[in-house]
Design a protein around this motif. Structure first.
Motif, PDB file in Angstrom:
ATOM      1  N   SER A  71       0.814  -1.219   0.000  1.00 24.36           N
ATOM      2  CA  SER A  71       0.000   0.000   0.000  1.00 24.36           C
ATOM      3  C   SER A  71       0.839   1.256   0.000  1.00 24.36           C
ATOM      4  O   SER A  71       0.352   2.327  -0.338  1.00 24.36           O
ATOM      5  CB  SER A  71      -0.930  -0.004   1.210  1.00 24.36           C
ATOM      6  N   GLY A  72       2.119   1.131   0.397  1.00 21.16           N
ATOM      7  CA  GLY A  72       3.017   2.270   0.298  1.00 21.16           C
ATOM      8  C   GLY A  72       2.726   3.400   1.260  1.00 21.16           C
ATOM      9  O   GLY A  72       3.096   4.535   1.004  1.00 21.16           O
ATOM     10  N   GLY A  73       2.080   3.103   2.381  1.00 21.64           N
ATOM     11  CA  GLY A  73       1.734   4.174   3.305  1.00 21.64           C
ATOM     12  C   GLY A  73       2.570   4.120   4.569  1.00 21.64           C
ATOM     13  O   GLY A  73       3.634   3.526   4.610  1.00 21.64           O
ATOM     14  N   LYS A  74       2.069   4.757   5.612  1.00 22.16           N
ATOM     15  CA  LYS A  74       2.822   4.856   6.850  1.00 22.16           C
ATOM     16  C   LYS A  74       2.800   3.541   7.609  1.00 22.16           C
ATOM     17  O   LYS A  74       2.039   2.643   7.299  1.00 22.16           O
ATOM     18  CB  LYS A  74       2.266   5.981   7.743  1.00 22.16           C
ATOM     19  N   SER A  88       5.753   6.956   1.323  1.00 23.85           N
ATOM     20  CA  SER A  88       6.534   6.533   0.179  1.00 23.85           C
ATOM     21  C   SER A  88       6.100   5.166  -0.295  1.00 23.85           C
ATOM     22  O   SER A  88       5.632   4.345   0.481  1.00 23.85           O
ATOM     23  CB  SER A  88       8.026   6.501   0.554  1.00 23.85           C
ATOM     24  N   VAL A  89       6.244   4.934  -1.584  1.00 26.04           N
ATOM     25  CA  VAL A  89       5.966   3.613  -2.127  1.00 26.04           C
ATOM     26  C   VAL A  89       7.240   2.788  -2.245  1.00 26.04           C
ATOM     27  O   VAL A  89       7.214   1.673  -2.756  1.00 26.04           O
ATOM     28  CB  VAL A  89       5.312   3.722  -3.528  1.00 26.04           C
ATOM     29  N   GLU A  90       8.366   3.330  -1.783  1.00 19.53           N
ATOM     30  CA  GLU A  90       9.647   2.661  -1.977  1.00 19.53           C
ATOM     31  C   GLU A  90       9.707   1.300  -1.299  1.00 19.53           C
ATOM     32  O   GLU A  90      10.044   0.292  -1.923  1.00 19.53           O
ATOM     33  CB  GLU A  90      10.786   3.555  -1.470  1.00 19.53           C
ATOM     34  N   ASP A  91       9.421   1.261   0.011  1.00 19.51           N
ATOM     35  CA  ASP A  91       9.583   0.020   0.771  1.00 19.51           C
ATOM     36  C   ASP A  91       8.738  -1.107   0.193  1.00 19.51           C
ATOM     37  O   ASP A  91       9.220  -2.230   0.004  1.00 19.51           O
ATOM     38  CB  ASP A  91       9.209   0.252   2.234  1.00 19.51           C
ATOM     39  N   ASP A 126      -3.708   8.125  -4.535  1.00 18.83           N
ATOM     40  CA  ASP A 126      -3.908   7.927  -5.970  1.00 18.83           C
ATOM     41  C   ASP A 126      -2.630   7.487  -6.669  1.00 18.83           C
ATOM     42  O   ASP A 126      -2.610   6.501  -7.416  1.00 18.83           O
ATOM     43  CB  ASP A 126      -4.449   9.218  -6.611  1.00 18.83           C
ATOM     44  N   ASP A 127      -1.534   8.236  -6.447  1.00 15.74           N
ATOM     45  CA  ASP A 127      -0.274   7.928  -7.136  1.00 15.74           C
ATOM     46  C   ASP A 127       0.278   6.569  -6.716  1.00 15.74           C
ATOM     47  O   ASP A 127       0.779   5.806  -7.541  1.00 15.74           O
ATOM     48  CB  ASP A 127       0.756   9.023  -6.862  1.00 15.74           C
ATOM     49  N   SER A 128       0.228   6.273  -5.407  1.00 14.03           N
ATOM     50  CA  SER A 128       0.793   5.000  -4.943  1.00 14.03           C
ATOM     51  C   SER A 128      -0.016   3.815  -5.451  1.00 14.03           C
ATOM     52  O   SER A 128       0.546   2.747  -5.730  1.00 14.03           O
ATOM     53  CB  SER A 128       0.858   4.976  -3.413  1.00 14.03           C
ATOM     54  N   LEU A 129      -1.328   3.975  -5.588  1.00 13.59           N
ATOM     55  CA  LEU A 129      -2.143   2.891  -6.141  1.00 13.59           C
ATOM     56  C   LEU A 129      -1.788   2.635  -7.594  1.00 13.59           C
ATOM     57  O   LEU A 129      -1.777   1.485  -8.057  1.00 13.59           O
ATOM     58  CB  LEU A 129      -3.627   3.219  -6.004  1.00 13.59           C
ATOM     59  N   GLU A 130      -1.481   3.692  -8.326  1.00 18.87           N
ATOM     60  CA  GLU A 130      -1.048   3.517  -9.710  1.00 18.87           C
ATOM     61  C   GLU A 130       0.278   2.765  -9.769  1.00 18.87           C
ATOM     62  O   GLU A 130       0.494   1.923 -10.647  1.00 18.87           O
ATOM     63  CB  GLU A 130      -0.919   4.879 -10.402  1.00 18.87           C
ATOM     64  N   THR A 131       1.179   3.065  -8.824  1.00 19.48           N
ATOM     65  CA  THR A 131       2.452   2.348  -8.763  1.00 19.48           C
ATOM     66  C   THR A 131       2.237   0.877  -8.467  1.00 19.48           C
ATOM     67  O   THR A 131       2.869  -0.001  -9.074  1.00 19.48           O
ATOM     68  CB  THR A 131       3.364   2.969  -7.689  1.00 19.48           C
TER      69      THR A 131
END
Length: 378
Positions: A71-74, A88-91, A126-131
């Motif tokens: 999910s790229g969240g906290k 961040s979506v990094e991890d 929105d952006d992280s879901l696209e990733t």
């Protein structure tokens, strides 16, 4: 003298070579070992270190179904004034790539799935879901997205409009933790793998010490948690610095997106002055021993939705509140549906007290039907 002159390097001030391959130019220094290493060797060492953690701790078994928290969240721990969470979506992206790569390379025999949570925050998710959707295509992993709106009937934007900018993180953290478990139950997985790294865990140790949360302090450093519950969670990145994950993520051959990571100011300063201080904090958390005379909260089952629920204790009187057998998510959701968003938030406000307040509150939203947060089918 001539032999000594020949033995000396011709260009002592030239670029340093990688300490692993001794052929390519060193491009970075590993925070954990301070070794100067080239990018190619760094990628190999990074993946091999994760593999060793998986093998040594026996995180997975052949044939298991594993959900990757993408999910790229906290993280899962709460916010304090000294803390700035990363978004961040990094991890999660690196975790999805590395686990899928190691699964093929070392024949783990795992069935991997991507699991994402949509909190309903405009401009944030929105952006992280696209990733995550791109990761589904890139790695060929099935994706499951669960949303607050479908599970609870509320989005975080709607919750913030009702409760304001204060205490909204309580709702998001509680709902998110349960949403992840519900999504995992829908996928019928055996375990959930999250991208929590060494910085996150060290930060959690400090937060639990400051809050005096003995129960969470005793388990926050474990690489696998929830083994006594329906779906355990594991952290393959437990010993990896956030800085190393960012460097791996920025590798051009991976095609990862570049998202800035903002971590706790305290943890970040520790990492700058002494990188191993982060690992020392984790080690300190592991070495804490809880007295046998300390009374720990007892876990039960929510009468409303079947989720894990702890007995509620009045912080002022230290007495168990009678009749409170709902999980935190159901209590918060009841407050939202009753027009009392602060239900369950505060020092000694119990469910029964808030119900009494609701009867005398003319502004309560009586027309809103109470919606339970669902049922778990494990």
């Amino acid at each position: 003298m001539e032999e000594e002159a020949k033995a000396k390097p011709r260009n002592p001030s030239g670029p340093r070579l990688c300490c692993v391959c001794n052929t390519r130019r060193a491009a970075l220094k590993r925070p954990k070992t301070l070794d100067q290493i080239c990018r190619e060797c760094f990628y190999e060492v990074f993946e091999e270190e994760i593999h060793q953690v998986i093998v040594e701790n026996q995180l997975f078994s052949p044939g298991e179904r594993i959900a990757i928290g993408a999910s790229g969240g906290k993280g899962e721990h709460g916010l304090l004034s000294i803390n700035l969470y990363f978004c961040s979506v990094e991890d999660s992206t690196v975790l999805a790539y590395v686990l899928s790569t190691l699964n093929r390379r070392h024949h783990y025999g795992l069935d991997l799935f991507l699991l994402s949570v949509d909190e309903g925050i405009t401009g944030y998710r929105d952006d992280s879901l696209e990733t995550v959707k791109r990761n589904e295509i890139q790695y060929g992993l099935p994706l499951k997205v669960v949303s607050y709106k479908d599970l609870y009937g509320w989005t975080m934007d709607e919750i913030v409009k009702m409760i304001g900018l204060k205490n909204n993180c309580t709702f998001c953290g509680v709902f998110r933790r349960q949403a992840l478990d519900r999504g995992a139950a829908m996928l019928k997985v055996d375990k959930v793998a999250t991208g929590h790294n060494a910085d996150d865990i060290a930060e959690t140790v400090l937060l639990n010490i400051l809050r005096g949360d003995i129960a969470r302090l005793g388990r926050c450093t474990a690489i696998t948690t929830g083994e006594d519950g329906p779906i355990p969670r594991c952290k393959p990145f437990k010993h990896l610095f956030s800085k190393c994950i960012s460097r791996f993520c920025s590798g051009v051959h991976q095609g990862f997106g570049k998202n800035k990571v903002v971590s706790s100011l305290t943890i970040r300063n520790c990492g700058l002055q002494k990188p191993r201080a982060i690992l020392d904090i984790i080690k300190s958390g592991e070495d804490f021993r809880i007295s046998t005379s300390t009374k720990m909260p007892e876990q039960g089952t929510c009468e409303r939705c079947g989720y894990i629920s702890s007995q509620a204790i009045d912080r002022a009187t230290k007495v168990i509140i009678p009749g409170w057998k709902w999980c935190k998510a159901c209590v918060l959701l009841e407050g939202l549906n009753k027009g009392l968003p602060k239900m369950g938030i505060g020092r000694s406000r119990g469910l029964n007290n808030d119900r009494k307040d609701a009867k005398g509150n003319d502004n309560a939203a009586k027309s809103i039907e109470s919606k339970q947060c669902g049922t778990l089918d494990f």
